[in-house]
Write a protein that holds these residues in place. Structure first.
Motif, mmCIF file in Angstrom:
data_model
loop_
_atom_site.group_PDB
_atom_site.id
_atom_site.type_symbol
_atom_site.label_atom_id
_atom_site.label_comp_id
_atom_site.label_asym_id
_atom_site.label_seq_id
_atom_site.Cartn_x
_atom_site.Cartn_y
_atom_site.Cartn_z
ATOM 1 N N ALA A 44 -3.853 13.675 -2.323
ATOM 2 C CA ALA A 44 -4.814 12.716 -1.758
ATOM 3 C C ALA A 44 -4.309 11.281 -1.927
ATOM 4 O O ALA A 44 -4.382 10.463 -0.995
ATOM 5 C CB ALA A 44 -6.173 12.889 -2.430
ATOM 6 N N VAL A 45 -3.769 10.983 -3.134
ATOM 7 C CA VAL A 45 -3.250 9.618 -3.390
ATOM 8 C C VAL A 45 -2.074 9.322 -2.458
ATOM 9 O O VAL A 45 -2.006 8.260 -1.822
ATOM 10 C CB VAL A 45 -2.819 9.471 -4.876
ATOM 11 C CG1 VAL A 45 -2.076 8.149 -5.087
ATOM 12 C CG2 VAL A 45 -4.023 9.547 -5.786
ATOM 13 N N ILE A 46 -1.153 10.294 -2.362
ATOM 14 C CA ILE A 46 0.049 10.090 -1.531
ATOM 15 C C ILE A 46 -0.345 9.846 -0.069
ATOM 16 O O ILE A 46 0.067 8.856 0.545
ATOM 17 C CB ILE A 46 0.996 11.312 -1.627
ATOM 18 C CG1 ILE A 46 1.556 11.426 -3.036
ATOM 19 C CG2 ILE A 46 2.139 11.181 -0.627
ATOM 20 C CD1 ILE A 46 2.252 12.759 -3.307
ATOM 21 N N THR A 47 -1.145 10.755 0.477
ATOM 22 C CA THR A 47 -1.475 10.644 1.914
ATOM 23 C C THR A 47 -2.326 9.410 2.196
ATOM 24 O O THR A 47 -2.130 8.736 3.208
ATOM 25 C CB THR A 47 -2.203 11.911 2.411
ATOM 26 O OG1 THR A 47 -3.304 12.166 1.554
ATOM 27 C CG2 THR A 47 -1.289 13.100 2.433
ATOM 28 N N THR A 48 -3.269 9.117 1.285
ATOM 29 C CA THR A 48 -4.145 7.966 1.523
ATOM 30 C C THR A 48 -3.347 6.677 1.619
ATOM 31 O O THR A 48 -3.489 5.898 2.575
ATOM 32 C CB THR A 48 -5.192 7.839 0.384
ATOM 33 O OG1 THR A 48 -5.948 9.036 0.359
ATOM 34 C CG2 THR A 48 -6.100 6.643 0.608
ATOM 35 N N PHE A 49 -2.482 6.451 0.622
ATOM 36 C CA PHE A 49 -1.779 5.163 0.592
ATOM 37 C C PHE A 49 -0.667 5.083 1.644
ATOM 38 O O PHE A 49 -0.426 4.020 2.211
ATOM 39 C CB PHE A 49 -1.251 4.880 -0.816
ATOM 40 C CG PHE A 49 -2.329 4.402 -1.736
ATOM 41 C CD1 PHE A 49 -2.763 3.082 -1.700
ATOM 42 C CD2 PHE A 49 -2.958 5.268 -2.609
ATOM 43 C CE1 PHE A 49 -3.778 2.640 -2.522
ATOM 44 C CE2 PHE A 49 -3.983 4.833 -3.445
ATOM 45 C CZ PHE A 49 -4.391 3.521 -3.398
ATOM 46 N N MET A 50 -0.011 6.231 1.895
ATOM 47 C CA MET A 50 1.020 6.193 2.949
ATOM 48 C C MET A 50 0.369 5.945 4.309
ATOM 49 O O MET A 50 0.850 5.130 5.102
ATOM 50 C CB MET A 50 1.819 7.510 2.972
ATOM 51 C CG MET A 50 2.842 7.610 1.857
ATOM 52 S SD MET A 50 3.933 9.040 2.108
ATOM 53 C CE MET A 50 5.078 8.830 0.750
ATOM 54 N N LEU A 53 0.841 -1.207 0.000
ATOM 55 C CA LEU A 53 0.000 0.000 0.000
ATOM 56 C C LEU A 53 0.869 1.246 0.000
ATOM 57 O O LEU A 53 0.622 2.204 -0.731
ATOM 58 C CB LEU A 53 -0.908 -0.001 1.244
ATOM 59 C CG LEU A 53 -2.069 -0.982 1.223
ATOM 60 C CD1 LEU A 53 -2.655 -1.140 2.619
ATOM 61 C CD2 LEU A 53 -3.148 -0.502 0.252
ATOM 62 N N PHE A 54 1.911 1.198 0.812
ATOM 63 C CA PHE A 54 2.782 2.360 0.964
ATOM 64 C C PHE A 54 3.521 2.673 -0.337
ATOM 65 O O PHE A 54 3.739 3.844 -0.671
ATOM 66 C CB PHE A 54 3.782 2.089 2.097
ATOM 67 C CG PHE A 54 4.426 3.323 2.626
ATOM 68 C CD1 PHE A 54 3.809 4.077 3.604
ATOM 69 C CD2 PHE A 54 5.654 3.752 2.137
ATOM 70 C CE1 PHE A 54 4.398 5.233 4.093
ATOM 71 C CE2 PHE A 54 6.245 4.902 2.611
ATOM 72 C CZ PHE A 54 5.617 5.638 3.595
ATOM 73 N N VAL A 55 3.887 1.611 -1.067
ATOM 74 C CA VAL A 55 4.635 1.791 -2.322
ATOM 75 C C VAL A 55 3.834 2.635 -3.315
ATOM 76 O O VAL A 55 4.394 3.473 -4.036
ATOM 77 C CB VAL A 55 4.994 0.411 -2.920
ATOM 78 C CG1 VAL A 55 5.251 0.487 -4.412
ATOM 79 C CG2 VAL A 55 6.227 -0.138 -2.215
ATOM 80 N N ILE A 56 2.522 2.447 -3.335
ATOM 81 C CA ILE A 56 1.688 3.228 -4.265
ATOM 82 C C ILE A 56 1.783 4.721 -3.906
ATOM 83 O O ILE A 56 1.973 5.574 -4.779
ATOM 84 C CB ILE A 56 0.229 2.738 -4.219
ATOM 85 C CG1 ILE A 56 0.172 1.299 -4.727
ATOM 86 C CG2 ILE A 56 -0.669 3.631 -5.076
ATOM 87 C CD1 ILE A 56 -1.162 0.637 -4.533
#
Lengths: 99, 256
Positions: free
Chosen positions: B230-236, B62-65
Protein backbone atom coordinates in the motif's frame (compact mmCIF):
# COMPACT_ATOMS: atom_id res chain seq x y z
CA UNK A 1 27.76 30.59 -47.46
CA UNK A 2 24.83 32.61 -46.12
CA UNK A 3 25.98 35.82 -44.47
CA UNK A 4 23.56 35.52 -41.56
CA UNK A 5 21.21 32.66 -40.75
CA UNK A 6 19.87 33.63 -37.34
CA UNK A 7 16.08 33.32 -37.86
CA UNK A 8 15.23 35.90 -35.18
CA UNK A 9 17.55 38.50 -36.66
CA UNK A 10 16.25 37.81 -40.15
CA UNK A 11 12.62 38.19 -39.01
CA UNK A 12 13.32 41.43 -37.16
CA UNK A 13 15.15 42.77 -40.21
CA UNK A 14 12.24 41.85 -42.43
CA UNK A 15 9.64 43.37 -40.12
CA UNK A 16 11.63 46.62 -39.86
CA UNK A 17 10.16 47.56 -43.25
CA UNK A 18 6.57 46.93 -42.11
CA UNK A 19 4.20 44.22 -40.85
CA UNK A 20 4.19 40.85 -42.63
CA UNK A 21 2.59 37.45 -42.22
CA UNK A 22 4.48 34.14 -42.34
CA UNK A 23 4.54 33.60 -46.10
CA UNK A 24 5.53 37.21 -46.83
CA UNK A 25 8.31 36.90 -44.24
CA UNK A 26 9.71 33.79 -45.94
CA UNK A 27 9.72 35.47 -49.36
CA UNK A 28 11.24 38.71 -48.06
CA UNK A 29 13.96 36.93 -46.11
CA UNK A 30 14.82 34.80 -49.12
CA UNK A 31 15.07 37.92 -51.28
CA UNK A 32 17.44 39.93 -49.07
CA UNK A 33 19.41 37.17 -47.27
CA UNK A 34 19.28 34.29 -49.72
CA UNK A 35 18.09 32.08 -46.87
CA UNK A 36 14.98 29.90 -47.13
CA UNK A 37 13.71 29.30 -43.59
CA UNK A 38 11.62 26.20 -42.95
CA UNK A 39 8.04 26.89 -41.79
CA UNK A 40 8.71 25.21 -38.43
CA UNK A 41 11.90 27.23 -37.91
CA UNK A 42 10.06 30.45 -38.82
CA UNK A 43 7.24 29.86 -36.37
CA UNK A 44 9.64 28.71 -33.66
CA UNK A 45 11.45 32.05 -33.97
CA UNK A 46 8.14 33.98 -34.13
CA UNK A 47 7.04 32.25 -30.91
CA UNK A 48 10.25 33.25 -29.15
CA UNK A 49 10.23 36.84 -30.46
CA UNK A 50 6.62 37.33 -29.39
CA UNK A 51 7.35 35.93 -25.93
CA UNK A 52 10.24 38.37 -25.60
CA UNK A 53 8.03 41.27 -26.67
CA UNK A 54 10.19 42.00 -29.73
CA UNK A 55 7.33 41.52 -32.18
CA UNK A 56 3.56 41.65 -31.75
CA UNK A 57 0.67 40.06 -33.63
CA UNK A 58 -1.89 42.16 -35.52
CA UNK A 59 -5.47 41.17 -36.32
CA UNK A 60 -5.57 38.10 -38.54
CA UNK A 61 -6.36 38.39 -42.24
CA UNK A 62 -8.24 35.20 -43.03
CA UNK A 63 -6.09 32.51 -41.46
CA UNK A 64 -2.87 34.51 -41.80
CA UNK A 65 -1.74 36.77 -39.00
CA UNK A 66 0.66 39.65 -39.69
CA UNK A 67 3.32 40.62 -37.15
CA UNK A 68 5.01 43.92 -36.55
CA UNK A 69 8.22 44.84 -34.79
CA UNK A 70 7.88 46.55 -31.39
CA UNK A 71 10.01 49.39 -29.99
CA UNK A 72 11.98 46.82 -27.98
CA UNK A 73 12.40 44.79 -31.15
CA UNK A 74 13.75 47.82 -33.02
CA UNK A 75 16.28 48.48 -30.25
CA UNK A 76 17.35 44.82 -30.21
CA UNK A 77 17.73 44.81 -33.99
CA UNK A 78 19.81 48.01 -33.87
CA UNK A 79 22.09 46.52 -31.21
CA UNK A 80 22.47 43.25 -33.16
CA UNK A 81 23.29 45.12 -36.38
CA UNK A 82 25.87 47.24 -34.55
CA UNK A 83 27.47 44.00 -33.33
CA UNK A 84 27.53 42.69 -36.87
CA UNK A 85 29.02 45.96 -38.11
CA UNK A 86 31.87 45.58 -35.60
CA UNK A 87 32.52 42.06 -36.88
CA UNK A 88 32.44 43.26 -40.49
CA UNK A 89 34.85 46.13 -39.68
CA UNK A 90 37.24 43.84 -37.82
CA UNK A 91 37.10 41.17 -40.47
CA UNK A 92 37.61 43.64 -43.29
CA UNK A 93 40.55 45.31 -41.53
CA UNK A 94 42.25 42.02 -40.72
CA UNK A 95 41.67 40.67 -44.20
CA UNK A 96 43.20 43.80 -45.71
CA UNK A 97 46.24 43.53 -43.44
CA UNK A 98 46.72 39.88 -44.34
CA UNK A 99 46.68 40.46 -48.10
CA UNK B 1 -0.68 18.23 -42.93
CA UNK B 2 -2.79 18.45 -39.79
CA UNK B 3 -1.06 15.28 -38.65
CA UNK B 4 2.27 17.14 -38.75
CA UNK B 5 0.85 19.78 -36.42
CA UNK B 6 0.25 17.07 -33.82
CA UNK B 7 3.99 17.26 -33.18
CA UNK B 8 3.34 20.55 -31.37
CA UNK B 9 1.82 20.81 -27.88
CA UNK B 10 -1.89 21.66 -27.80
CA UNK B 11 -1.37 25.09 -26.29
CA UNK B 12 1.00 26.03 -29.12
CA UNK B 13 -1.38 24.65 -31.76
CA UNK B 14 -4.25 26.71 -30.36
CA UNK B 15 -2.21 29.86 -30.74
CA UNK B 16 -0.18 29.34 -33.92
CA UNK B 17 -1.60 26.16 -35.51
CA UNK B 18 -3.96 27.80 -37.99
CA UNK B 19 -1.30 30.27 -39.16
CA UNK B 20 1.29 27.54 -39.63
CA UNK B 21 -1.24 25.41 -41.48
CA UNK B 22 -2.05 28.34 -43.80
CA UNK B 23 1.67 28.79 -44.45
CA UNK B 24 2.19 25.08 -45.13
CA UNK B 25 -0.57 25.20 -47.73
CA UNK B 26 1.52 27.71 -49.71
CA UNK B 27 4.68 25.55 -49.54
CA UNK B 28 5.54 22.37 -51.43
CA UNK B 29 5.35 19.73 -48.72
CA UNK B 30 8.82 18.26 -49.22
CA UNK B 31 10.51 15.89 -46.79
CA UNK B 32 12.74 18.77 -45.74
CA UNK B 33 9.70 20.87 -44.80
CA UNK B 34 8.11 17.91 -42.99
CA UNK B 35 11.34 17.30 -41.04
CA UNK B 36 11.61 21.01 -40.17
CA UNK B 37 8.05 21.13 -38.81
CA UNK B 38 8.47 17.86 -36.93
CA UNK B 39 11.75 18.99 -35.35
CA UNK B 40 10.27 22.36 -34.35
CA UNK B 41 7.14 20.73 -32.94
CA UNK B 42 9.09 18.31 -30.79
CA UNK B 43 11.29 21.21 -29.69
CA UNK B 44 8.20 23.12 -28.55
CA UNK B 45 7.01 20.05 -26.68
CA UNK B 46 10.32 19.74 -24.86
CA UNK B 47 10.38 23.44 -24.20
CA UNK B 48 6.87 24.27 -23.19
CA UNK B 49 4.65 21.34 -22.43
CA UNK B 50 6.72 19.13 -20.19
CA UNK B 51 6.08 19.00 -16.48
CA UNK B 52 7.17 22.14 -14.62
CA UNK B 53 10.51 21.53 -12.86
CA UNK B 54 9.26 22.57 -9.43
CA UNK B 55 6.23 20.28 -9.80
CA UNK B 56 8.64 17.43 -10.55
CA UNK B 57 10.51 18.22 -7.32
CA UNK B 58 7.32 17.45 -5.39
CA UNK B 59 6.57 14.43 -7.57
CA UNK B 60 10.05 13.02 -6.99
CA UNK B 61 9.87 13.56 -3.22
CA UNK B 62 6.59 11.63 -3.03
CA UNK B 63 7.99 8.97 -5.31
CA UNK B 64 11.16 8.60 -3.22
CA UNK B 65 9.10 7.47 -0.23
CA UNK B 66 7.54 4.72 -2.35
CA UNK B 67 11.00 3.90 -3.71
CA UNK B 68 12.54 3.58 -0.24
CA UNK B 69 9.64 1.34 0.81
CA UNK B 70 10.25 -0.78 -2.30
CA UNK B 71 13.97 -1.00 -1.53
CA UNK B 72 13.28 -2.13 2.04
CA UNK B 73 10.56 -4.57 0.98
CA UNK B 74 12.66 -6.19 -1.73
CA UNK B 75 15.62 -7.02 0.50
CA UNK B 76 16.69 -10.69 0.14
CA UNK B 77 14.02 -11.44 -2.47
CA UNK B 78 16.41 -13.90 -4.13
CA UNK B 79 15.86 -16.26 -1.19
CA UNK B 80 12.22 -16.92 -2.13
CA UNK B 81 12.65 -17.23 -5.90
CA UNK B 82 14.34 -20.40 -7.24
CA UNK B 83 17.48 -19.79 -9.29
CA UNK B 84 16.07 -20.80 -12.71
CA UNK B 85 13.13 -18.38 -12.28
CA UNK B 86 15.14 -15.31 -11.34
CA UNK B 87 15.72 -13.89 -14.81
CA UNK B 88 12.56 -11.76 -14.98
CA UNK B 89 12.61 -10.40 -11.40
CA UNK B 90 16.36 -9.76 -11.68
CA UNK B 91 15.90 -7.75 -14.89
CA UNK B 92 12.99 -5.83 -13.33
CA UNK B 93 14.90 -5.17 -10.11
CA UNK B 94 17.99 -4.00 -12.01
CA UNK B 95 15.78 -1.70 -14.11
CA UNK B 96 14.44 -0.15 -10.89
CA UNK B 97 18.00 0.42 -9.63
CA UNK B 98 19.27 1.94 -12.88
CA UNK B 99 16.19 4.16 -13.35
CA UNK B 100 16.42 5.31 -9.72
CA UNK B 101 20.07 6.23 -10.23
CA UNK B 102 19.25 8.16 -13.42
CA UNK B 103 16.31 9.96 -11.77
CA UNK B 104 18.38 10.90 -8.70
CA UNK B 105 21.23 12.12 -10.90
CA UNK B 106 18.79 14.24 -12.93
CA UNK B 107 17.33 15.83 -9.78
CA UNK B 108 20.81 16.53 -8.39
CA UNK B 109 21.94 17.96 -11.74
CA UNK B 110 18.90 20.25 -11.81
CA UNK B 111 19.63 21.49 -8.29
CA UNK B 112 23.32 21.98 -9.07
CA UNK B 113 22.58 23.94 -12.26
CA UNK B 114 20.15 26.20 -10.40
CA UNK B 115 22.47 26.72 -7.43
CA UNK B 116 24.46 29.73 -8.75
CA UNK B 117 21.22 31.58 -9.60
CA UNK B 118 19.83 30.57 -6.18
CA UNK B 119 22.88 32.07 -4.41
CA UNK B 120 22.57 35.28 -6.45
CA UNK B 121 18.89 35.45 -5.53
CA UNK B 122 19.69 34.96 -1.83
CA UNK B 123 22.26 37.79 -1.95
CA UNK B 124 19.83 40.13 -3.70
CA UNK B 125 16.98 39.88 -1.20
CA UNK B 126 15.78 36.30 -1.65
CA UNK B 127 16.60 35.41 1.95
CA UNK B 128 13.55 37.40 3.10
CA UNK B 129 11.26 34.96 1.28
CA UNK B 130 13.33 31.80 1.59
CA UNK B 131 14.94 32.18 5.02
CA UNK B 132 12.04 30.79 7.02
CA UNK B 133 11.48 27.62 4.93
CA UNK B 134 15.22 26.93 4.88
CA UNK B 135 15.55 27.37 8.66
CA UNK B 136 12.46 25.19 9.22
CA UNK B 137 13.84 22.44 6.96
CA UNK B 138 17.21 22.60 8.73
CA UNK B 139 15.52 22.33 12.15
CA UNK B 140 13.44 19.30 11.12
CA UNK B 141 16.52 17.65 9.60
CA UNK B 142 18.41 18.20 12.87
CA UNK B 143 15.63 16.45 14.80
CA UNK B 144 15.64 13.58 12.28
CA UNK B 145 19.42 13.30 12.59
CA UNK B 146 19.12 13.23 16.41
CA UNK B 147 16.46 10.51 16.18
CA UNK B 148 18.73 8.51 13.84
CA UNK B 149 21.55 8.65 16.38
CA UNK B 150 19.12 7.51 19.10
CA UNK B 151 17.94 4.61 16.91
CA UNK B 152 21.54 3.55 16.35
CA UNK B 153 22.16 3.58 20.10
CA UNK B 154 19.10 1.76 21.51
CA UNK B 155 17.18 0.22 18.52
CA UNK B 156 13.91 1.33 20.07
CA UNK B 157 10.81 0.99 17.87
CA UNK B 158 9.30 4.28 19.12
CA UNK B 159 12.51 6.18 18.35
CA UNK B 160 12.64 4.50 14.95
CA UNK B 161 9.08 5.66 14.26
CA UNK B 162 9.99 9.21 15.32
CA UNK B 163 12.99 9.10 12.99
CA UNK B 164 10.84 7.95 10.05
CA UNK B 165 8.25 10.67 10.67
CA UNK B 166 10.86 13.44 10.93
CA UNK B 167 12.80 12.08 7.93
CA UNK B 168 9.66 12.29 5.81
CA UNK B 169 8.79 15.75 7.15
CA UNK B 170 12.39 16.82 6.51
CA UNK B 171 12.16 15.61 2.90
CA UNK B 172 8.97 17.60 2.37
CA UNK B 173 10.37 20.67 4.15
CA UNK B 174 13.43 20.73 1.85
CA UNK B 175 11.23 20.11 -1.17
CA UNK B 176 9.05 23.06 -0.16
CA UNK B 177 12.12 25.28 0.25
CA UNK B 178 13.50 24.14 -3.12
CA UNK B 179 10.14 24.64 -4.87
CA UNK B 180 9.82 28.15 -3.39
CA UNK B 181 13.35 28.95 -4.53
CA UNK B 182 12.64 27.49 -8.01
CA UNK B 183 9.54 29.68 -8.31
CA UNK B 184 11.76 32.77 -7.97
CA UNK B 185 14.21 31.62 -10.65
CA UNK B 186 13.92 31.42 -14.42
CA UNK B 187 14.23 27.70 -15.26
CA UNK B 188 16.89 26.88 -17.84
CA UNK B 189 15.94 24.94 -20.95
CA UNK B 190 17.90 22.01 -19.56
CA UNK B 191 15.61 21.94 -16.51
CA UNK B 192 12.70 21.02 -18.79
CA UNK B 193 14.70 18.13 -20.20
CA UNK B 194 15.71 17.00 -16.71
CA UNK B 195 12.08 17.21 -15.55
CA UNK B 196 11.04 14.99 -18.46
CA UNK B 197 13.87 12.58 -17.62
CA UNK B 198 12.78 12.35 -13.98
CA UNK B 199 9.16 11.77 -15.00
CA UNK B 200 10.22 9.05 -17.45
CA UNK B 201 12.31 7.32 -14.77
CA UNK B 202 9.33 7.36 -12.38
CA UNK B 203 7.19 5.63 -15.00
CA UNK B 204 9.98 3.12 -15.75
CA UNK B 205 10.49 2.37 -12.04
CA UNK B 206 6.75 1.84 -11.50
CA UNK B 207 6.44 -0.56 -14.43
CA UNK B 208 9.60 -2.47 -13.43
CA UNK B 209 8.48 -2.64 -9.79
CA UNK B 210 5.10 -4.03 -10.90
CA UNK B 211 6.85 -6.70 -13.00
CA UNK B 212 9.16 -7.54 -10.09
CA UNK B 213 6.18 -7.77 -7.70
CA UNK B 214 4.21 -10.06 -10.05
CA UNK B 215 7.16 -12.38 -10.68
CA UNK B 216 8.19 -12.62 -7.01
CA UNK B 217 4.72 -13.10 -5.57
CA UNK B 218 4.13 -15.87 -8.14
CA UNK B 219 6.63 -17.88 -6.08
CA UNK B 220 6.03 -16.37 -2.63
CA UNK B 221 2.57 -14.79 -2.39
CA UNK B 222 3.18 -13.45 1.13
CA UNK B 223 6.68 -12.01 0.50
CA UNK B 224 5.34 -8.47 0.12
CA UNK B 225 2.96 -7.50 2.94
CA UNK B 226 -0.27 -5.65 2.21
CA UNK B 227 0.84 -2.58 4.21
CA UNK B 228 4.19 -2.38 2.41
CA UNK B 229 2.45 -2.75 -0.94
CA UNK B 230 0.00 0.00 0.00
CA UNK B 231 2.84 2.41 0.90
CA UNK B 232 4.77 1.62 -2.29
CA UNK B 233 1.81 1.96 -4.67
CA UNK B 234 0.35 5.00 -2.94
CA UNK B 235 3.50 7.09 -3.04
CA UNK B 236 4.64 5.94 -6.48
CA UNK B 237 1.19 6.64 -7.93
CA UNK B 238 1.05 9.99 -6.12
CA UNK B 239 4.44 10.98 -7.55
CA UNK B 240 3.46 10.14 -11.11
CA UNK B 241 0.07 11.81 -10.67
CA UNK B 242 1.68 15.06 -9.48
CA UNK B 243 4.10 15.08 -12.43
CA UNK B 244 1.32 14.21 -14.91
CA UNK B 245 -1.01 16.86 -13.49
CA UNK B 246 1.77 19.41 -13.86
CA UNK B 247 2.33 18.42 -17.49
CA UNK B 248 -1.40 18.70 -18.29
CA UNK B 249 -1.73 22.05 -16.55
CA UNK B 250 1.26 23.42 -18.49
CA UNK B 251 -0.18 22.21 -21.77
CA UNK B 252 -3.63 23.64 -21.11
CA UNK B 253 -2.79 27.18 -20.06
CA UNK B 254 -3.51 30.28 -22.14
CA UNK B 255 -1.09 30.80 -24.99
CA UNK B 256 -0.21 34.45 -24.89
Amino acid sequence: MAAVNNPSLLILTSLSSGPKHGHALLLDIESFADVRLGPGTLYGAITRLEEQGLIEPLDPEDRRRPYRITAAGTMTLAASLEGLRRIVRTGTTRLAAAT
Amino acid sequence: MKLLLRAYPRRWRERYGEELLALLETEPLTWRVRADVLRSGLGERLRGSGPAPRRVLWAWSLFVIGGIAFQKTSEHWQVVVPGPDRAVPTAAFDTVQVAAAIGSAAVLAGVALAFPAFLRDLRSGGWTALGRPIVLASAVTSVAAGALVAVALDHDIVTASIFIIFAVVSLFAWTRAAALAARRLQPLRVHRHLALTVTATMVAITIAAAVWFASVTAHAPSFVGAEQLAVITTFMAAGIAVAATGARAEGRGPAA
